[in-house]
Scaffold this motif. Sequence first.
Motif, PDB file in Angstrom:
ATOM      1  N   ARG A 103       0.774  -1.216   0.045  1.00  0.00           N
ATOM      2  CA  ARG A 103       0.000   0.137  -0.050  1.00  0.00           C
ATOM      3  C   ARG A 103       0.909   1.292  -0.091  1.00  0.00           C
ATOM      4  N   GLN A 104       2.036   1.142   0.112  1.00  0.00           N
ATOM      5  CA  GLN A 104       3.012   2.240   0.172  1.00  0.00           C
ATOM      6  C   GLN A 104       3.254   2.991  -1.270  1.00  0.00           C
ATOM      7  N   ALA A 105       2.970   2.312  -2.328  1.00  0.00           N
ATOM      8  CA  ALA A 105       3.307   2.943  -3.676  1.00  0.00           C
ATOM      9  C   ALA A 105       2.584   2.080  -4.620  1.00  0.00           C
ATOM     10  N   VAL A 106       2.669   2.548  -6.067  1.00  0.00           N
ATOM     11  CA  VAL A 106       2.049   1.631  -7.079  1.00  0.00           C
ATOM     12  C   VAL A 106       3.301   0.856  -7.496  1.00  0.00           C
ATOM     13  N   TRP A 107       3.167  -0.672  -7.183  1.00  0.00           N
ATOM     14  CA  TRP A 107       3.999  -1.598  -7.618  1.00  0.00           C
ATOM     15  C   TRP A 107       3.685  -2.085  -8.866  1.00  0.00           C
ATOM     16  N   VAL A 108       4.707  -2.346  -9.724  1.00  0.00           N
ATOM     17  CA  VAL A 108       4.701  -3.154 -10.874  1.00  0.00           C
ATOM     18  C   VAL A 108       5.597  -4.152 -10.803  1.00  0.00           C
ATOM     19  N   LEU A 109       5.294  -5.540 -11.413  1.00  0.00           N
ATOM     20  CA  LEU A 109       6.351  -6.386 -11.153  1.00  0.00           C
ATOM     21  C   LEU A 109       6.594  -6.974 -12.452  1.00  0.00           C
ATOM     22  N   ARG A 110       7.940  -6.886 -13.112  1.00  0.00           N
ATOM     23  CA  ARG A 110       8.129  -7.068 -14.473  1.00  0.00           C
ATOM     24  C   ARG A 110       8.849  -8.481 -14.245  1.00  0.00           C
ATOM     25  N   ILE A 111       8.091  -9.753 -14.669  1.00  0.00           N
ATOM     26  CA  ILE A 111       8.547 -11.169 -14.483  1.00  0.00           C
ATOM     27  C   ILE A 111       9.388 -11.422 -15.925  1.00  0.00           C
ATOM     28  N   ASN A 112       9.940 -12.552 -15.755  1.00  0.00           N
ATOM     29  CA  ASN A 112      10.796 -13.110 -17.158  1.00  0.00           C
ATOM     30  C   ASN A 112       9.655 -13.633 -18.043  1.00  0.00           C
ATOM     31  N   HIS A 113      10.197 -13.853 -19.133  1.00  0.00           N
ATOM     32  CA  HIS A 113       9.457 -14.389 -20.250  1.00  0.00           C
ATOM     33  C   HIS A 113       8.599 -15.532 -19.886  1.00  0.00           C
ATOM     34  N   CYS A 114       7.303 -15.827 -20.162  1.00  0.00           N
ATOM     35  CA  CYS A 114       6.412 -16.851 -19.933  1.00  0.00           C
ATOM     36  C   CYS A 114       6.978 -18.212 -20.278  1.00  0.00           C
TER      37      CYS A 114
END
Length: 302
Positions: free
Chosen positions: A66-77
């Motif tokens: 809740r402290q920021a807008v977090w986006v997670l870039r994962i590795n290629h599926c």
Amino acid sequence: MSIAPHADLSALRSLLFAPADRPERFLKAAASQADAVVLDLEDGVAPDAKTGARAAALAFLSSHARQAVWVLRINHCNTLAGLEDLLALRQTRAMPAAVMLPKVESLGDVELAVAHLHRPGSAPAIVALIESGRGLAAADAIAAHPAVCALAFGGADLAADLGAEMSWEPLLFARSRIVQAAAMHQVAAWDVPWLDLRNEAGLVREASAAKALGFRGKLAIHPAQVGPINTAFSPSCLQVERARQVVEASARAAGGVCVLEGKMIDQPVVLAAERTLRLARRLTGAGRDAPASPVIAGAFAS
């Protein structure tokens, strides 16, 4: 599979990458005033560090979501590391605001991720990175998927794939294609990071040109880039005031064509003005500090 509406991330102007194997940088990245922080499990992490980076990112999200807008870039599926990322996300309560998929080349790439991440009554917001000729050709289909909230331009990889120079003119068609696909399906489009950390003037020029082309924001690789990006993608005080005048003039004309200060105001002009006002209100509501000019305070105080 029904897809629940995803979070509206369309007002994000700056998304700052932070390598997921450096958790001490996460809160520092959030303090940069970036609209979102991208915890990077892919290019920013060496192959032998991915397991630890994954654990660190998910542990952090579970306590700081809740402290920021977090986006997670994962590795290629289609890689082992990518599948491990998806399985780890599936088993945790710590879901980021969005999952960024690298090198998306088909609708199948999105479907695979959503199938793994889907939970009853909800699905993750997906940011699709367009980084190849195949991905560019499929941009329309990718943007049409209901889980996709944004297309992001991976200019370095695309330039390498095309054998093109990574500069504005050689990549103008690709940028335009991504903006078009995003606009057709009403999702955001974010421009490629500026790689020359010593050239702020170049960053400002490119960010301003990307905004003029239709991008909503730009990816960043250093905290010093956040301020110039936020300023470039924020409406100025004069732009907000002009937009308000246009909307008010249209209302007085009952939606018909009218003239304001000698210039014709028709429906496309009104729609553009309304978009400017919506963005300004969203930025005000988000409590961001970004506009260098007194955009929102000055425009909405009266």
